[in-house]
Write an enzyme that holds these catalytic residues in place. Structure first.
Site, mmCIF file in Angstrom:
data_model
loop_
_atom_site.group_PDB
_atom_site.id
_atom_site.type_symbol
_atom_site.label_atom_id
_atom_site.label_comp_id
_atom_site.label_asym_id
_atom_site.label_seq_id
_atom_site.Cartn_x
_atom_site.Cartn_y
_atom_site.Cartn_z
ATOM 1 N N VAL A 1 40.133 47.932 39.388
ATOM 2 C CA VAL A 1 39.849 49.006 40.342
ATOM 3 C C VAL A 1 40.307 48.595 41.745
ATOM 4 C CG1 VAL A 1 38.027 50.286 41.489
ATOM 5 C CG2 VAL A 1 37.905 49.898 39.029
ATOM 6 N N LYS A 2 40.052 47.341 42.070
ATOM 7 C CA LYS A 2 40.371 46.847 43.413
ATOM 8 C C LYS A 2 41.830 47.099 43.798
ATOM 9 C CE LYS A 2 40.022 44.713 47.273
ATOM 10 N NZ LYS A 2 39.204 45.255 48.355
#
Lengths: 254, 499
Positions: free
Chosen positions: A132-133
Site C-alpha cells: 500500500v505504501k
C-alpha cells in the site's frame, strides 16, 4: 539534399562547442607514482582521450592508485543516426481510471502475484510496487480496489511461483530482481520464463493462456523482454502507477 | 541536554515500552526454538557437518525432535546418548537423567567459559592496542569471498575504519542452518560461518597491532539462526553484532514469535560475550517516510532497550540504530535530521548509537550523493553519534569499489577535522526543539496503542516499516516449541544466574 547534410556530428561539451572534453575516474592496481600516471595516460589514450591529463592521483594503500583524468574525446557521434527510442507504449492512468477499466472489461478483480525469486532476498522493489505504501508518492497495487495482490515475498522458488499463479488464476506475475552478481538476475528471470512456458503449454502469449510475465530491477538495461522470455521489463525508478497502467494496457481489452 | 525534553514524558515512554514488551518476554521465556537448541549444542562443542554439508547440530536437533520432542530441551537426550552419531535418542530418567544433566552442564559450561575467555582477550587487546575515540567509523566489506574480504578489510582499517562489517550473502537470514567452513562464493556478501569469523578476526588482530588501535569486527545475527550465530560470534570474539528481530520480521518475513524467542537467547549470549548489539530501526525508514515515521524509530528503540536490558545487556552494549533518510528535497531537511538525531542521543545518553547514512535518496548522481554523505557525517558529529556507518556515493548502483570506500573515508576525515567538536557549539533553537518534542510525544501515543493492543498485533497491523506481519505467518514458525515443565537448558541456567 546530399547524404552529407543529413549528418549531425557531435562531441562532448566542456565549456566550448567542439572542445570534446570529458572526465573519468578509475583505479589501477599499481603503486602510486610517476609510472602509475603514465599507465593511466596510456589507458586514457586507448579509451580515445587525446590529449589527456591526470589531474588527480592518490595512493590507496601500497598497491592501488586512484586517478581522475580529463581529456579530449577523439570519437565522433552522428546524432542524426541515432533513432528516438520508443516512448511508453501505454497511457498513464490514475488509480481510479485503472479500477474503472478493470471493472468495466474484466468484471472481476485483476489478480497479480509478486515475488523475489531465486536467492534474492531484496524485497524493496516488489514491495515498492505492491505494498500500500508504494513508491515516489504513489500508492502500491494493494491500494487499487480492483487489483488483488498476492505478495509472496523473498526467495521464492520458481515452481512455488508457478503453483501460486495457477492456484489463484493470476492475470500477471511480477518478479523483482535486485541482486546482479554473476548475472543472477538474468539467469533467474530466464528460468522463471521457461517454467511458465512449460506450465502453460497451450498459451499463445502473455495474457492469452498464461499470466503476463513482468520483471523489474535496476540492472535490466542491457536486455530486451524477448531475450528474457518475458512480456515487459521495468527499470529503476518505476512507480506502481506505471505498472498498473501497463497491466490495463496489456490485459484489459476494449 | 540541549533539547529540554520533559523528563516526565521520557519516563512515561519507558514505562509504556516496558509494558508493551512484557507479554513478548513472557512468551520468549516459555518457548524454545530449533535454533536455540542448536546453539546449546554448539556451546557444548558440537561442530562440523555431515557429508551433505548439513551441520551436525541440525541433524541432532531434528532427530531429537522426531524421537523425543524438543519440549524438554535437546540437552538431556543428547547427553544421555552413548554415541550420538547413531542418531538414536531417548529421554533419560532416574540416575541416567542426573548423569546426562551433569555432563550437559559441564560441556555447556566449557563453551560459556570459552566465550568468557574471548571477552577477556578483547579487554586485553583493547588495553594493548588502544580503543579508538568515538565516533567509530564503520565500514562494510562484501565481496562474497572471505579471502578477498580480508585484504579489503585490512586496507579499510589502514585508511581509518574503526569497525569492519562483513555483509552476509543475501538471504542467509532465511537459511535455517549456519554454513560451515571458509567460503569463497556469496551473493552481495559473504556467508557468516564460524571459520570466516575466525579468519577475519585474526586478520584484524594483525592490523590492530600494526595500527596501534583495536579494530572491531561486526557481523549479522538477525535471521532464522540468531542464537547460533550469536554463539559463534561470542566464541570467535566478534565485537558487534546486528541483532534485531524486527529486521527479520519486516524485511525477510520471518515469523514474529520465532524470532522474538531467538532474539532473547541470542542477546543473553551477546550480553555474556561483551558484544555491542546493533539494532535495525534505520531499516524502517527505507520503506516508511523518514519524517512521518520518525516516532516509530524512537518507539522501537525504547522497545529494544527494554528487550536488551531484560536479556542482560548493559547500556554500553545497546547500539540502537537510526538513519539520515529524509528526502533532501524537503525544506529544512537537515534541521529535521538534526532534531531526530539529537533526540535519540538525549534519550539514550549511554548507548553507543549507530547512525546510518542516506540510502533511499541516493541516486545515480554520485556527486550529489557525495555531498549528501558529507551532510550526514556533519549531522553525526554535531549530535554526538557513537558509531557512524560510512555512506558510499555509489549506494544503490553497485557494491562499493575500492575507490568509493577511499573517497568516503576522505569525506568523513575532512568533516571530522573541520568540525569534529562542533557539538560543543551546537545549541538547537526552537525549530529543532519543537520537532524533537513532537516526535517524542508521537512516540508516547504510539507506545500507548502498542501497550494496549499488544506488540504482536501492532506488528501485524504494519506499525513498523509499514509492512503487515501477522504472528501466525512467516518463515520459521514450525521451529517454535512450547517448553514442558521439565525443560532443561544448561546455557540459559548459566546465563540467567546472577553474575
Amino acid at each position: 539534399m546530399t547524404v552529407e547534410t543529413l549528418k549531425q556530428i557531435i562531441r562532448p561539451y566542456g565549456d566550448t562547442t567542439g572542445d570534446a572534453m570529458i572526465q573519468v575516474s578509475f583505479t589501477l592496481p599499481v603503486p602510486h607514482g610517476p609510472r602509475a600516471e603514465l599507465a593511466a595516460l596510456q589507458l586514457a589514450g586507448k579509451m580515445g582521450l587525446s590529449p589527456a591529463s591526470v589531474v588527480h592521483s592518490k595512493a590507496m594503500g601500497p598497491d592501488f592508485t586512484f586517478f581522475i583524468v580529463y581529456g579530449k574525446a577523439t570519437h565522433l557521434i552522428d546524432y542524426a543516426g541515432i533513432e528516438v527510442p520508443e516512448g511508453r507504449e501505454f497511457e498513464l492512468l490514475t488509480p481510479a481510471e485503472v479500477n474503472a477499466a478493470v471493472k468495466a472489461s474484466l468484471g472481476r478483480r485483476l489478480v497479480v502475484v509478486g515475488a523475489c525469486i531465486g536467492t534474492d532476498a531484496h524485497t524493496v522493489g516488489i514491495d515498492a510496487i505492491l505494498n500500500v505504501k508504494g513508491f515516489a508518492g504513489e500508492k502500491g497495487l494493494e491500494y487499487y480496489r480492483e487489483i488483488e495482490v498476492h505478495n509472496m515475498g523473498a526467495q521464492v522458488a520458481v515452481d512455488e511461483l508457478v503453483d501460486r499463479a495457477k492456484s489463484v488464476n493470476a492475470d500477471a506475475v511480477l518478479v523483482s530482481q535486485v541482486v546482479t552478481q554473476k548475472s543472477a538476475h538474468i539467469h533467474n528471470t530466464k528460468q522463471m520464463a521457461a517454467a511458465f512456458t512449460e506450465a502453460y503449454p497451450t498459451s499463445l502469449t502473455g495474457g492469452l493462456g498464461r499470466p503476463l510475465l513482468i520483471v523489474g530491477g535496476p540492472r535490466f538495461d542491457t536486455v530486451t523482454p524477448s531475450d528474457l522470455g518475458v512480456d515487459r521489463v521495468f527499470g529503476k525508478g518505476t512507480t506502481p502507477g506505471e505498472v498498473a497502467s501497463y497491466l490495463v494496457h496489456a490485459l484489459v481489452r476494449e | 541536554m540541549k533539547l529540554g525534553l520533559d523528563p516526565a514524558v521520557v519516563r512515561k515512554a519507558r514505562e509504556l515500552a516496558a509494558r508493551a514488551a512484557e507479554p513478548v518476554i513472557e512468551m520468549a521465556k516459555t518457548h524454545t526454538t530449533v535454533s536455540v537448541e542448536r546453539a546449546v549444542l554448539r556451546l557444548a562443542g558440537v561442530t562440523g557437518a555431515d557429508a551433505d554439508g548439513i551441520p551436525w547440530v541440525n541433524r541432532i536437533v531434528d532427530a531429537v525432535r522426531d524421537q523425543v520432542g524438543l519440549e524438554h530441551g535437546v540437552a538431556l537426550p543428547f547427553f544421555a546418548a552413548g554415541n550420538w552419531r547413531s542418531m538414536n535418542f531417548e529421554m533419560p530418567t532416574g540416575a541416567a537423567r542426573d548423569l546426562a544433566l551433569m555432563r550437559a552442564r559441564e560441556a555447556v559450561g566449557r563453551g560459556v567459559a570459552r566465550i568468557d575467555r574471548s571477552r577477556a582477550d578483547r579487554d586485553r587487546l583493547l588495553d594493548k592496542h588502544g580503543d579508538p575515540e568515538k565516533p567509530w567509523i564503520y565500514l562494510i566489506v562484501a565481496t562474497g569471498d572471505i579471502y578477498e574480504d580480508i585484504p579489503q578489510a585490512q586496507a579499510a582499517a589502514r585508511e581509518g575504519a574503526d569497525v569492519i562489517a562483513v555483509i552476509r550473502s543475501t538471504g542467509q537470514s532465511l537459511l535455517d542452518y549456519v554454513p560451515e567452513g571458509a567460503t569463497r562464493q556469496g551473493y552481495a556478501g559473504t556467508y557468516a560461518t564460524q571459520e570466516n569469523f575466525r579468519l577475519m578476526r585474526a586478520a584484524l588482530d594483525e592490523v590492530s597491532g600494526e595500527l596501534g588501535r583495536y579494530v572491531r569486527l561486526t557481523n549479522y545475527a538477525s535471521g532464522l539462526c540468531m542464537p547460533e550465530i550469536a554463539t559463534l560470534a561470542g566464541l570467535e570474539r566478534l565485537d558487534m553484532m546486528l541483532n534485531d528481530c524486527m529486521y527479520g520480521i519486516i524485511f525477510r518475513d520471518i515469523n514474529p514469535r520465532r524470532t522474538f524467542i531467538d532474539q532473547r537467547f541470542s542477546r543473553q549470549i551477546h550480553a555474556r560475550a561483551g558484544i555491542v548489539i546493533n539494532t535495525g530501526e534505520d531499516n524502517y525508514l527505507t520503506t516508511a517516510d523518514a519524517i512521518d515515521a520518525a516516532h516509530t524509530v524512537v518507539a522501537s528503540q525504547l522497545l529494544n532497550e527494554r528487550f536488551g536490558h531484560e536479556a542482560g545487556l548493559a547500556d554500553g552494549q545497546l547500539g540502537l540504530g537510526h538513519a539520515f533518510e529524509i528526502n533532501p528535497q524537503v525544506p529544512d531537511s537537515f534541521r529535521l535530521e538534526l532534531a531526530h538525531a539529537q533526540l535519540v542521543r538525549e534519550l539514550f545518553p549511554a548507548a553507543p548509537l549507530k547512525y546510518m547514512p542516506p540510502t533511499k535518496h541516493m541516486t545515480g548522481n554520485i556527486f550529489a550523493g557525495y555531498l549528501l554523505d558529507a551532510f550526514f557525517n556533519l549531522a553525526g558529529l554535531m549530535t554526538g553519534q557513537s558509531i557512524i556507518l560510512i555512506g558510499m556515493m555509489t549506494e544503490g548502483i553497485h557494491t562499493p569499489w575500492l575507490s568509493d570506500r577511499d573517497l568516503a573515508l576522505e569525506n568523513v576525515r575532512y568533516v571530522r577535522r573541520a568540525a569534529g567538536d562542533l557539538s560543543d557549539d551546537f545549541l538547537p533553537g526552537p525549530f529543532i526543539r519543537d520537532r524533537a518534542a513532537r516526535v517524542l510525544s508521537e512516540t508516547v501515543d504510539l507506545l500507548h496503542r502498542v501497550a494496549d493492543d499488544g506488540l504482536l498485533d501492532a506488528i501485524a497491523d504494519g506499525v513498523f516499516g509499514v509492512t503487515k506481519r501477522p504472528s501466525d505467518r512467516g518463515r520459521g514458525l514450525d521451529g517454535v516449541i512450547e517448553k514442558a515443565d521439565d525443560y532443561v537448558n544448561p546455557a540459559t541456567e548459566i546465563l540467567e544466574a546472577a553474575p
